[in-house]
Structures are given as structure tokens and as C-alpha cells.
Design a protein around this motif. Structure first.
Motif, short mmCIF file in Angstrom:
data_model
loop_
_atom_site.label_atom_id
_atom_site.label_comp_id
_atom_site.label_asym_id
_atom_site.label_seq_id
_atom_site.Cartn_x
_atom_site.Cartn_y
_atom_site.Cartn_z
N SER A 74 35.03 -38.60 -36.80
CA SER A 74 34.73 -37.87 -37.08
C SER A 74 32.71 -38.71 -37.33
O SER A 74 31.79 -38.33 -37.81
CB SER A 74 34.66 -38.90 -38.71
OG SER A 74 35.50 -37.56 -39.24
N ARG A 75 32.62 -39.92 -36.51
CA ARG A 75 31.30 -41.14 -36.64
C ARG A 75 30.02 -39.80 -35.80
O ARG A 75 29.36 -39.62 -35.83
CB ARG A 75 31.62 -42.14 -35.63
CG ARG A 75 32.24 -43.05 -36.70
CD ARG A 75 31.87 -44.09 -35.82
NE ARG A 75 32.27 -45.16 -34.24
CZ ARG A 75 33.67 -45.21 -34.88
NH1 ARG A 75 34.68 -45.91 -36.20
NH2 ARG A 75 34.87 -45.94 -33.97
N PHE A 76 31.42 -39.04 -34.83
CA PHE A 76 30.02 -37.99 -33.98
C PHE A 76 29.52 -36.83 -34.49
O PHE A 76 29.09 -36.37 -34.79
CB PHE A 76 30.87 -37.63 -32.76
CG PHE A 76 30.69 -38.58 -31.17
CD1 PHE A 76 30.18 -39.57 -30.50
CD2 PHE A 76 31.82 -39.42 -30.99
CE1 PHE A 76 29.97 -40.18 -29.76
CE2 PHE A 76 32.07 -40.42 -30.27
CZ PHE A 76 30.84 -41.43 -29.20
N VAL A 77 31.11 -36.00 -35.00
CA VAL A 77 30.83 -35.18 -36.00
C VAL A 77 29.72 -35.65 -37.23
O VAL A 77 28.85 -34.49 -37.34
CB VAL A 77 31.96 -34.51 -36.62
CG1 VAL A 77 32.22 -33.74 -37.62
CG2 VAL A 77 33.07 -34.12 -35.96
N ASP A 78 29.68 -36.55 -37.48
CA ASP A 78 28.83 -37.34 -38.92
C ASP A 78 27.11 -36.49 -38.37
O ASP A 78 26.28 -35.71 -38.82
CB ASP A 78 28.92 -38.25 -39.53
CG ASP A 78 30.14 -37.73 -39.73
OD1 ASP A 78 30.32 -36.84 -40.34
OD2 ASP A 78 30.51 -39.15 -40.38
N VAL A 79 26.94 -36.56 -36.99
CA VAL A 79 25.50 -37.04 -36.52
C VAL A 79 25.54 -35.83 -36.07
O VAL A 79 24.24 -34.66 -36.51
CB VAL A 79 25.59 -38.00 -34.89
CG1 VAL A 79 24.73 -37.17 -34.61
CG2 VAL A 79 26.12 -39.13 -34.81
N TYR A 80 26.29 -34.80 -35.51
CA TYR A 80 25.62 -33.34 -35.46
C TYR A 80 25.27 -32.81 -36.92
O TYR A 80 24.88 -31.66 -37.15
CB TYR A 80 27.00 -32.23 -34.93
CG TYR A 80 27.56 -33.84 -33.75
CD1 TYR A 80 26.79 -34.40 -32.81
CD2 TYR A 80 29.36 -33.03 -33.08
CE1 TYR A 80 27.50 -35.06 -31.50
CE2 TYR A 80 29.90 -33.73 -32.10
CZ TYR A 80 28.96 -34.67 -31.02
OH TYR A 80 29.46 -34.73 -29.97
N LEU A 81 26.31 -33.56 -37.75
CA LEU A 81 26.02 -32.29 -39.17
C LEU A 81 24.53 -33.07 -39.17
O LEU A 81 24.27 -31.77 -40.62
CB LEU A 81 27.12 -32.80 -40.06
CG LEU A 81 28.56 -32.48 -39.91
CD1 LEU A 81 29.58 -32.84 -40.75
CD2 LEU A 81 28.97 -30.74 -40.29
N LYS A 82 24.00 -33.92 -38.86
CA LYS A 82 22.97 -34.12 -39.81
C LYS A 82 21.69 -33.23 -38.97
O LYS A 82 20.85 -32.09 -39.66
CB LYS A 82 22.51 -35.83 -38.69
CG LYS A 82 22.28 -36.58 -39.68
CD LYS A 82 22.09 -37.44 -39.22
CE LYS A 82 23.32 -38.45 -39.66
NZ LYS A 82 21.93 -39.09 -41.13
N LEU A 83 21.88 -32.41 -38.45
CA LEU A 83 21.67 -31.31 -37.82
C LEU A 83 21.08 -30.11 -38.75
O LEU A 83 20.27 -28.94 -39.13
CB LEU A 83 21.98 -30.44 -36.80
CG LEU A 83 21.41 -31.20 -35.60
CD1 LEU A 83 22.30 -30.47 -34.23
CD2 LEU A 83 19.54 -31.71 -35.01
N TRP A 84 22.73 -29.53 -39.50
CA TRP A 84 22.84 -29.38 -40.14
C TRP A 84 22.44 -29.03 -41.68
O TRP A 84 21.80 -28.04 -42.42
CB TRP A 84 24.48 -28.20 -40.73
CG TRP A 84 25.20 -27.80 -41.24
CD1 TRP A 84 26.40 -28.37 -42.25
CD2 TRP A 84 25.00 -26.08 -40.99
NE1 TRP A 84 25.99 -26.88 -43.48
CE2 TRP A 84 25.65 -25.91 -42.73
CE3 TRP A 84 24.63 -25.21 -40.56
CZ2 TRP A 84 25.77 -24.68 -42.99
CZ3 TRP A 84 24.88 -23.81 -40.72
CH2 TRP A 84 25.19 -23.13 -42.10
N TYR A 85 22.77 -30.73 -42.28
CA TYR A 85 22.43 -30.87 -43.94
C TYR A 85 20.78 -31.66 -43.92
O TYR A 85 20.52 -31.56 -44.82
CB TYR A 85 23.83 -31.84 -44.24
CG TYR A 85 25.49 -31.68 -44.39
CD1 TYR A 85 25.04 -30.11 -45.01
CD2 TYR A 85 25.83 -31.85 -43.70
CE1 TYR A 85 26.55 -30.13 -45.35
CE2 TYR A 85 27.26 -31.33 -43.84
CZ TYR A 85 26.68 -30.12 -45.16
OH TYR A 85 28.34 -29.77 -45.35
#
Length: 280
Positions: free
Chosen positions: A92-103
Motif C-alpha cells: 500500500s505504501r507503493f500504491v499510495d505513491v502512484y495514486l498521487k498522480l491520480w489524486y
């Protein structure tokens, strides 16, 4: 040690550049931390209206660094076994980084060349738009033995049929195919990618920042209403489960014994793609 991410700013566009060219910009914890910081800083900078994610070297991102990730599974879990909750927190720590592009409030564009596979797609499919070079190749080969897409963006980007077509085989997706199935917004000659992606970002940056932010929010809300949060939660959890099946553990054991490059070759040889593609 040099940073795995560097930034540049021009005419309201913040370029965020993956800077591990010799390692094909594979994902490490350090790269994740640096990328998160770069996105947050760009989103908070009033002089920036659009973010452009690109990469140095021959590939955009060849996925997670299998050297550290297979070693992590082989050694850290040898002592206490697989802890599903701990694995979920780690991924989830990695996923949260990628989601910064989305959010991120501001639009994000990814300029992709070379390989963009495995975890690289988890990252890039969170960008608002993707412009790809003719020579770019996408795909999720871990579907064959060792993972599921954590951000679960595939169905939202290309629909049920195409998502199942490529995830149930792990087949590579050349840029021309990616354009045809709607995985990318635009395909350009390799040499034109830096210029064209920056031109598009600057064109967006001509709009008022608040207008850009409202339009992005409106478009993204459709995906949120389709259950995106629950899809990515399941994708992240199932990724851990997939890495700990009998086949997944055998893949890690083979990578430990023969090296991760050899394990990947053996995974892909029956399909004849990615690094196992026949020489032209």
C-alpha cells in the motif's frame, strides 16, 4: 548517492523524471519516496499547473526491482512466514505513491518510451493521460505467476474485454496496440516524444489552474463512483496472495537460485515476448 527522481520546470509544467536509467527505472522504496515528494511539491507549487512524468534511459519503468523484492520475500518472510496484513501495508505504501498522480489536484501526463511493464503500469495508469513513443511496450507479465495489478486501473482504462485479454495472458502490448485499445491517448515517433509530450503539457497549462483542477475532478469522479477504491484494495491484497501461491514461491526460489533475470526469462520463454521475444 544521486536521487532516483529529478525535476525541471518550464512554462507552468513540472517535469518529474525517473532517474535510474542503468536499472531501467525499476521501482525501489527510495524511488517511491522521491516520487511522492516530487508530486506533492509540484501539486503545492502555485507556479505549476501541469505535471509531466517521464524517464531517463532506454526504458520508462521495467517494474519493481526484482533483486530487492524477491530477496525481501525469500529472506524477511523465512523467519516469520507470510503476514498478509504486513504485506498489504508494505504494498500500500507503493500504491499510495502512484495514486498521487491520480489524486493530485493538477493534471498529470506520462510520456512513455521503452518498457513500461509490471509495476510500471501500476504507476503510469494512474496518470491522467499517457503519450507513448512508437517503440514503447506495455504489459503485466507478473499475471503469469507472481502478482496482480495493485492499482487495478486496467478495466477503467480499457474496459472488461481488453483488460481480461491482456491480464489473463500477461501478453505484451506494443504502442500501436495500446493506442488502438485506448490504453494511451496518443502515439508519436520515438524521437518526437519529449517535444510532443511537453507541448501537450504546455497547451494544458494555458488554462486557468482552477479550471484544470475542476475538470480533472469531474472526470475522475466517474471512476470513483464505479468502485475504484474497492477495486484497488482488492488488487493490492490479491497481489500479496498471488506472490505466495505455490507457483509464486517457486518463482522466488528460482530467482534466488539462478538470479531474477533467468527466472523472468523462464517465465516468458513459452510466450515468446518481453525479454524472450525472438531476435529479429
Amino acid at each position: 548517492m544521486s536521487s532516483p527522481v529529478r525535476t525541471e520546470t518550464e512554462d507552468g509544467v513540472r517535469s518529474i523524471v525517473l532517474a535510474r536509467p542503468e536499472q531501467y527505472n525499476t521501482i525501489t522504496p527510495e524511488l517511491g519516496t522521491a516520487l511522492a515528494t516530487a508530486i506533492d511539491e509540484a501539486d503545492a507549487d502555485p507556479e505549476v499547473r501541469v505535471m509531466l512524468l517521464r524517464a531517463d534511459g532506454p526504458a520508462f519503468c521495467a517494474g519493481y526491482g526484482l533483486d530487492w523484492s524477491t530477496e525481501y520475500q525469500a529472506t524477511a518472510e523465512a523467519e516469520a512466514g507470510w503476514d498478509a496484513a504486513q504485506d498489504y501495508r508494505m504494498m500500500s505504501r507503493f500504491v499510495d505513491v502512484y495514486l498521487k498522480l491520480w489524486y493530485a489536484a493538477k493534471p498529470t501526463i506520462a510520456a512513455v518510451h521503452g518498457w513500461c511493464v509490471a509495476g510500471g503500469t501500476d504507476m503510469v495508469l494512474c496518470a491522467d493521460l499517457i503519450v507513448a513513443a512508437d517503440g514503447a511496450v506495455f504489459g503485466y507479465p507478473p499475471a503469469r505467476v507472481w502478482g496482480t495489478p495493485t492499482t487495478a486501473m486496467w478495466v477503467y482504462r480499457i474496459g472488461f474485454e481488453q483488460a481480461k485479454r491482456y491480464l489473463l495472458t500477461g501478453d505484451e502490448i506494443p504502442a500501436a496496440t495500446a493506442e488502438r485499445i485506448g490504453l494511451i491517448a496518443e502515439r508519436v515517433p520515438d524521437e518526437a516524444l519529449p517535444r510532443r509530450s511537453l507541448e501537450l503539457a504546455k497547451r494544458m497549462a494555458r488554462l486557468p489552474g482552477n479550471q484544470l483542477e475542476m475538470i480533472k475532478l469531474l472526470c475522475n469522479q466517474t471512476v470513483e463512483n464505479m468502485g475504484f477504491a474497492s477495486s484497488r484494495t482488492l488488487g493490492t491484497f490479491l497481489d500479496g496472495a498471488a506472490r505466495h501461491t505455490g507457483a509464486g514461491r517457486a518463482f522466488v526460489a528460482r530467482a534466488t537460485e539462478a538470479g531474477f533475470r533467468q527466472a523472468v526469462r523462464e517465465r516468458d520463454d513459452p510466450f515468446g515476448d518481453y525479454g524472450s521475444r525472438p531476435k529479429e
